[in-house]
Each structure stands twice: as C-alpha cells, then as structure tokens.
Design an enzyme around this catalytic site. Structure first.
Site, PDB file in Angstrom:
ATOM      1  N   GLU A  76      -3.185 -38.240  26.458  1.00  0.00           N
ATOM      2  CA  GLU A  76      -4.084 -37.139  25.876  1.00  0.00           C
ATOM      3  C   GLU A  76      -5.284 -37.474  25.518  1.00  0.00           C
ATOM      4  O   GLU A  76      -6.098 -36.585  24.735  1.00  0.00           O
ATOM      5  CB  GLU A  76      -3.480 -36.272  24.905  1.00  0.00           C
TER       6      GLU A  76
ATOM      7  N   ASN B 168      -3.380   5.786   6.297  1.00  0.00           N
ATOM      8  CA  ASN B 168      -4.008   6.316   7.399  1.00  0.00           C
ATOM      9  C   ASN B 168      -4.797   5.143   8.086  1.00  0.00           C
ATOM     10  O   ASN B 168      -4.656   4.079   8.049  1.00  0.00           O
ATOM     11  CB  ASN B 168      -5.208   7.375   6.615  1.00  0.00           C
TER      12      ASN B 168
ATOM     13  N   ASP C  43      15.685   6.993   7.571  1.00  0.00           N
ATOM     14  CA  ASP C  43      14.116   7.018   6.968  1.00  0.00           C
ATOM     15  C   ASP C  43      14.617   6.969   5.392  1.00  0.00           C
ATOM     16  O   ASP C  43      13.876   6.480   4.667  1.00  0.00           O
ATOM     17  CB  ASP C  43      13.699   8.579   6.884  1.00  0.00           C
TER      18      ASP C  43
ATOM     19  N   HIS D 219      -3.865 -40.995  17.044  1.00  0.00           N
ATOM     20  CA  HIS D 219      -2.426 -40.599  17.056  1.00  0.00           C
ATOM     21  C   HIS D 219      -1.585 -41.621  17.514  1.00  0.00           C
ATOM     22  O   HIS D 219      -0.526 -41.848  16.668  1.00  0.00           O
ATOM     23  CB  HIS D 219      -2.229 -39.406  17.993  1.00  0.00           C
TER      24      HIS D 219
ATOM     25  N   GLN E  66      10.197  14.158  13.532  1.00  0.00           N
ATOM     26  CA  GLN E  66       9.144  13.386  13.575  1.00  0.00           C
ATOM     27  C   GLN E  66       7.706  14.034  13.759  1.00  0.00           C
ATOM     28  O   GLN E  66       6.716  13.886  13.309  1.00  0.00           O
ATOM     29  CB  GLN E  66       9.173  12.391  14.755  1.00  0.00           C
TER      30      GLN E  66
ATOM     31  N   HIS F  57       5.708  14.894  10.687  1.00  0.00           N
ATOM     32  CA  HIS F  57       5.083  14.064   9.796  1.00  0.00           C
ATOM     33  C   HIS F  57       3.360  14.032   9.968  1.00  0.00           C
ATOM     34  O   HIS F  57       2.494  14.115   8.956  1.00  0.00           O
ATOM     35  CB  HIS F  57       5.196  12.505  10.358  1.00  0.00           C
TER      36      HIS F  57
ATOM     37  N   GLU G 170       9.453   3.896  18.514  1.00  0.00           N
ATOM     38  CA  GLU G 170       9.971   3.659  17.043  1.00  0.00           C
ATOM     39  C   GLU G 170      11.379   4.053  16.848  1.00  0.00           C
ATOM     40  O   GLU G 170      12.063   3.262  16.432  1.00  0.00           O
ATOM     41  CB  GLU G 170       8.996   4.244  16.132  1.00  0.00           C
ATOM     42  N   HIS G 171      11.870   5.022  17.148  1.00  0.00           N
ATOM     43  CA  HIS G 171      13.109   5.612  16.981  1.00  0.00           C
ATOM     44  C   HIS G 171      13.832   6.053  18.203  1.00  0.00           C
ATOM     45  O   HIS G 171      13.258   7.001  19.037  1.00  0.00           O
ATOM     46  CB  HIS G 171      13.096   6.750  15.831  1.00  0.00           C
TER      47      HIS G 171
ATOM     48  N   TYR H  31       0.857  -1.003   0.106  1.00  0.00           N
ATOM     49  CA  TYR H  31      -0.037  -0.111   0.044  1.00  0.00           C
ATOM     50  C   TYR H  31       1.003   1.410   0.010  1.00  0.00           C
ATOM     51  O   TYR H  31       1.755   1.331   0.804  1.00  0.00           O
ATOM     52  CB  TYR H  31      -0.833   0.087   1.063  1.00  0.00           C
TER      53      TYR H  31
ATOM     54  N   GLN I  57     -10.679  -0.079   0.955  1.00  0.00           N
ATOM     55  CA  GLN I  57     -11.052  -0.753  -0.378  1.00  0.00           C
ATOM     56  C   GLN I  57      -9.836  -1.392  -0.881  1.00  0.00           C
ATOM     57  O   GLN I  57      -9.965  -2.628  -1.522  1.00  0.00           O
ATOM     58  CB  GLN I  57     -11.916   0.040  -1.183  1.00  0.00           C
TER      59      GLN I  57
ATOM     60  N   SER J 292       4.092   8.319  14.132  1.00  0.00           N
ATOM     61  CA  SER J 292       5.437   8.055  14.119  1.00  0.00           C
ATOM     62  C   SER J 292       6.014   8.620  15.742  1.00  0.00           C
ATOM     63  O   SER J 292       5.178   9.497  16.315  1.00  0.00           O
ATOM     64  CB  SER J 292       6.292   8.650  13.343  1.00  0.00           C
TER      65      SER J 292
END
Lengths: 429, 429
Positions: B415, B214, B361, B420, B259, B262, B327-328, B130, B191, B237
């Site tokens: 069991e 998003n 990045d 088995h 950051q 963003h 994250e960073h 995506y 979609q 982020s």
C-alpha cells in the site's frame, strides 16, 4: 511538533486549543459538493460522464470504461504475487471471524401481562463502498468495508472508485474478488456518492454508503446522511501513544510516523511520564524521517500537528486522552489493564508494547474504520450493525391490552391526541 | 385520499410516485438553520436570548427564565392527577424494562494465535434531548428519549424545550422528574440544538442530541451530525395497516387517523385484499372525522397523503410494504406470523387485531422514535445504543505478532505505507 508539560503554566489553554482545533474541510467544499449532488440527482449518468472527464481524466463511454467485471477482479487476484495473495486472504479471514461475532441477536419474548415484545435485525438490501483511487487506494480499506457488509448479509455490494486517467489498482480488484463485491463502477468523488445515494440510469441506488475518501467524499456523505445511511463523517487520522520510559524509542517513533505518513493533516501524539524518553522519541522521529520514503507527508504532519505531552504520572494521561477521544490509542506499558480500565473515549485501543497500531490497520480483525476528530466521544468504529437495521415488534393479547390500554388512553388524551385514544378504547371491552 | 388497485393499469407508476414523494423540508429551511447555527456558535448565550425573544416571545434574563429546576419538576409531578401520574409511571417502568434488554455485551477473548481481541461499550458523557413546545409537547416523547439514555448510563441528561410566551407544560416536567433529567433549558428551535452541540456560556455542550422537533430542529440536527451524534433525521409520521376484511372498520379507521392527527404531512396507508372492507374503512374514517377534535389536521393529512391499496392477496402487500419501508406497520389478521416473517423494512410492527399502533406510542415498552420517510430501509428506532459507543481493542502477544506480523508488513508495503511496515517489523525478532 508541540511539546507540552502538564506542570507548565498555561498548559490548560494550550491543550484546550489542541482539543478544539478541527482539522476539517471548509465551507467552500460544502457548496461545491452541494452543486455536484444536485447535478447527479437531476441529470444522472450524464453528470457522471462530465465530472469523471473533468476530475479524473477518464472517459466513460464503453461498458469497460464504466465498470470493472468480476472476471477482471478474479484475474487480478490470480495474477497477484503468492505472498501478497496469502496476506490478503489471512487478513480477510481474520476480519471475517471478528465481525461474525458482532452479529446481533433477535429478541422475542412475552412479558408478565401477556404482551409479546421483541426486535428483529435484518440486513439492508444494498450497500455502496467508496474506495479512493490514486495514492490512497487501499485494498485493506476495501476488505474492512466489504466484509462487515457481507457478514451482515447484504445482498448487493457495490464499489465505486475513481480510476484517474484510466488507471486501476490490481490489489484493490483482488481484494474485491476476495470480499465478493458484486459491482464496481469507475466513478469517484462526491459524484460517486451521489450516484450511490440517488441512483442513476446505470447505477442502482443503495441503502448505505461507507468508505473513506477525501474532503469532497466526506462532505457528500455528510450531506446525504438521511437519504442513505452512512458510516461516519471521517476526518484525518490520529494516533495517541501513552508510553512509559521503558519502550524502545524507535518503536514508538515508528508508531507515531505510521499515522503521520497518511496525510499532512494527520495527527500523532505521545503522552509520557518520562521527559528523557520523550526527547529520545523526538530524536528517533527525526532520524526515521531521514530515510522514510513517505517523509514529505509525515514530516508535514509531525511539524504541524505532532504533539508530545509530559505528565507527572501516566494516570494523568487518561483524562487528557478522554478529552482527545482519539481514533487510535496505544497503551505501551507492561500492564496496560489499569489505564485501559479508566479510559472512556477512544476508537480503538492497542494494548501493551507488542501491539503497534498498524497491526489493527491490516490483520488483527477489528475494523480499521474508526471515529476521528474527537468523535469517539459518541461514535464507534464500522461494524456489521452499520449494514443492518432493527425492527421492533409488539403483539398484544386481549388481556395485555385490557391491562395497560386504559393507561395509554389516559396519556393520549392528556397529550391532546383523541384518535390515538380511540384506537385503543374501541378495542377495550 | 388516493385509492389504488394493484390490478389497475398504471398502478406501478402511481405507487412509485407515492414511494418517491418526500414530504420533507425545503432548502430555505437549510439556509435559515445554517445562519442560526453560525450565530449560536459565535455569540453563544447572546444569540439564544435574541432568538428566544423573536421566535418564542420569551425573555431570557433571570435564572428562572433560563431554566426549570428539578424542584419545579418534582412539584409538577406531585400536582399531577393520580391516574395520570400512575399512567406515566407505568409507561416509564415498561419502557425501562424493554430498554434494559438492549444493553450490549462486551467482548474479550484470545484467539488461537494468542491475539487478544474485544470491544467495550461505554455510555456517552452527556446527552441533550429536544422536547417540542406548544401543541407537540409530549411527555411520552420525553420518556422515550430520556429513559434509554439513563439505561445506557449517561451521566448528564439535558433537556431543551421552548416555552412560548413563558408557557410550560406540567406533564412534560413531571415526565422529566420521573426520567431523572438533570438540566432543563427554556430554549427551542435550531438555536437549542446548536447550543447543545457547540455549548454556550450557560449550556455545556453534550455528545448526543436526540428528540423530535419541527423542520428547523430536524435540519439543525442534520447539519450538526458529526459535531454531535444524533438519533436520526425525523420526518412526518407514517402508518401502514395491512388488514384483511375480518377487522372492525372502525378500529382500522381509528388506527389510520391516529397518525393523520399528528400533522397535515403525516401519512396513513391501508393495504387490504377486500375492496368492500376498504370502502367500509373509508366511510368509517369520514364518520370519525365528523366528531374528532383533531379533525382539521387529520382531514388535511388524509386528503393529501391518505392511501388505500387493494391487492389480490395479502401476500402481495409485503413487497409494497418493503418499498414503503414505513415507520409503523400493523398486520391486522388472525395469524400475522407468515406475513411478518416475509416483511423486511419497517420501523416497528404491530401484530394482530388487538395491537393498535398507539399502544406502542405510549406504553408497550419499545421505543416510539422510529425511522420515517422510507428510512427503515437502513435505520432503526432509538435505542440504548444511540447513547453508547464501542471501543475495540487489540493486544498482541509476542507470538501473535510473529504469527501475523509479516503478512501485515507485506500489505503495508504494497500500500506504500513504509512507516506502517516499520512499526511492525521493528518488533519482529
């Protein structure tokens, strides 16, 4: 049981239907689980008490109602029949040995421009293992989930398991002792998974939740994915046996039934190039079902989902197997290598006539938690990596930054991110 | 921006609130997405046409409306400014080199009892990436998602990207050319993720879906997890800078803003042992915001989610950093090694004063798709492994089965799984 021949007209449509049929839970389960997660998140232990009374007929009040101590597990271990204890120990040892080989290596190197690059693996702090109660309370499951976590180096290992009407399974407790489980809570269902993920007053939250369960447990894991790490959304078990006509039909029938006896939604499939052998296996299944104590479940599964496909040549089995992407694939021929080399999608493969799938369920060493429902197209069995995470790292020397910084500045500007550009350009001479 | 000192009374409660605050999407998004997934699953291309008209103002009718050809991508690449093209090529080369080092090794060995055991890695057949449209259409994202897939050996690489009012981003197309993308569809939102996961008449389904988006895209991936593999549920982020007082405040301010620019929900955090330096950084942020073209977004983020924590010693930063599991993480000191050695939870770490996060990045090589929202406790950045899966295998010799088969039979019987047991015992002499 459905019998198909690749040479029959209409084979493609019928086989496609088999591949597409999802033997999975419905949306009502989704709504129920969503409500349970919400309650546990908001009301913690109080919600656990209510659900456990309602679903398990078990009253959580004293310490012993809530949890099972390490001492109790040790006692269960010591009270075990010696043969069974030894069998569990052997299984644990072999599982441990196999999974130790999965421990990943860190990377740390400096490249030609003087940029230090690498990745470091660390274990998660805490893992929660769901262990089903009642019929499906399997000590082997506990070993298969707990040992990889321990090998990964997880510091805190928590088990939740329902104890319907207070009943506990001593075999599971013994396995918990062997695997070194730290805490056991007598809570089950979606509410247990919620407790592990969110934490409650009594149960501290964990970072990863693994382990099999019914449709509610599986759905709870799916909905909580992202709040915690999970192993995989597990569906009904499957076996695909690719066999020539030189096998003992009774052996192959037993292999097919070993999946069918798990659950009415399990699926057992035979692909063979020998129509006579197929008929013999069918007969052997019927015969075995007459004596099998688990015949009710196994017959329901075999009747509803069993499948035999006759192919012209076993080579033709491989593209069909890839479309099925089955959890377990047996290749029961003298030399399984050429077929195995061509197979792309399978959770685990059992090679040759002497490797019934059940040997992998218990004792061979590789994990028996495997992708179901065609997910072997993209997913793998449980491993040490499911209890670890990787931190990448970058260390730029002044020279390295000068070498590639300007290109990064250009890209940042082109992407309309001026502060990104600035953070690099300020450091360039 | 919130300023905290560990020595202040009430620090623990305030810091805990920061850790717990989830800057994530609401449940309405969940319901909307669920409806969109259902429509695309049931009505395929027709649903795509309707949603694309409604959400993107783009009419899907001719072939060119639906997709972007490889030729168009090549033209975009050729038309690119030479400097920018070279920057993209350098980035692609470095990303490729780093990710090639992630290719896993297969295992295949025979143990002491004659049991053959192993694991084989294979690529998934098809991956869908995506790529957001509009403001967040980043060629760097395309490279970071497509190159690991290619290195893994994925045969078919599909991109979906919204083209609002028909608008395409030539930089993204050039990156698609460099990365070797096979198909591009001009569809976005939940979609598009549904189309990739279920398949439609025009878009053949894939096995793994990755890439940023998003809240709708992130929620679609979360809901479709299990139908396809996904990289991770990505949230806003974050950057955490651990810095002593000897840094240039303007450098650190730029890092924090990289950051913040963003998204208004991004989070920038500084932990330092120098209160005077903290004040200087705060001033430098304010000053930079006066000139920054992305100031509106960056200021919104800094005001709402910015945080500075003053610690007595930088050692005290590490347990806080582990709780934030950012994250960073930048460690901007002369010798970052001792602090880095103690840090357990972080997506990616940037070592020393010369390593601004932005270098990671774009161009350093490691992946910039990293776990957000405290998920570095259990999750890792995108890697070649996300586009591969592991098939374990077992091959028992007659001797190996005789050696451990009886123990497995015992466990199966304990069991309550007689089929088995039977599948093994029938093969024992």
């Amino acid at each position: 049981m459905l019998l198909l021949k690749t040479s029959d007209e209409g084979f493609e449509a019928k086989f496609t239907k088999v591949v597409r049929d999802r033997r999975e839970s419905d949306t009502q389960v989704g709504r129920d689980v969503s409500a349970i997660l919400h309650e546990v998140r908001e009301r913690g232990d109080k919600a656990l008490v209510e659900y456990t009374t309602r679903f398990d007929g078990h009253n959580l009040s004293t310490e012993d109602d809530w949890s099972i101590s390490k001492e109790t597990c040790e006692e269960a271990y010591k009270s075990l029949d010696a043969d069974l204890r030894e069998a569990l120990e052997t299984a644990a040892e072999r599982i441990r040995a196999y999974h130790e080989g999965q421990l990943p290596e860190d990377r740390d190197y400096t490249d030609a421009i003087g940029m230090r690059l690498g990745a470091r693996w660390t274990a998660v702090d805490a893992a929660g293992l769901y262990v089903p109660g009642g019929r499906a309370a399997y000590p082997s499951s506990l070993l298969m989930n707990a040992i990889p976590a321990k090998v990964a180096g997880v510091g805190r290992l928590v088990v939740t398991t329902p104890t319907p009407k207070g009943e506990v399974n001593p075999l599971v407790l013994a396995a918990a002792h062997i695997a070194g489980v730290d805490e056991i809570y007598r809570v089950g269902g979606a509410q247990a998974v919620a407790a592990l993920a969110y934490g409650t007053q009594r149960i501290k939250r964990v970072d990863v939740v693994t382990g099999p369960g019914n449709a509610w447990v599986a759905e709870a894991k799916r909905q909580l994915y992202g709040v915690v790490g999970i192993d995989m959304v597990a569906g009904p078990s499957e076996i695909l046996v690719i066999a020539d006509g030189k096998n003992d039909p009774e052996w192959i029938a037993a292999d097919l039934l070993s999946q069918a006896e798990h659950d009415p939604t399990s699926q057992s499939i035979l692909i063979t190039d020998d129509a006579r052998f197929a008929a013999q296996v069918e007969d052997a299944v019927d015969l075995a079902l007459m004596k099998l104590p688990t015949a009710k479940t196994a017959r329901a599964s075999w009747d509803a989902h069993g499948l035999i496909v006759i192919v012209d040549s076993l080579e033709d089995a491989i593209p069909l197997a890839d479309r099925l992407a089955a959890e377990h694939v047996e290749i029961a021929v003298d030399d399984p290598e050429p077929l195995f080399a061509k197979l792309r999608h399978a959770g685990s493969v059992f090679l040759g006539r002497n490797t019934p799938e059940a040997v992998g369920d218990y004792i061979a060493g590789p994990n028996h938690v495997l992708p179901t429902g065609r997910r072997a197209r993209f997913a793998s069995g449980l491993s040490v990596l499911d209890f670890m995470k990787r931190t990448s790292f970058i260390g730029a020397s002044q020279g390295a930054l000068e070498a590639i910084g300007p290109a990064a500045v250009r890209l940042a500007e082109a992407e309309g991110l001026p502060a990104h550009a600035l953070s690099i350009s300020k450091r360039l001479s």
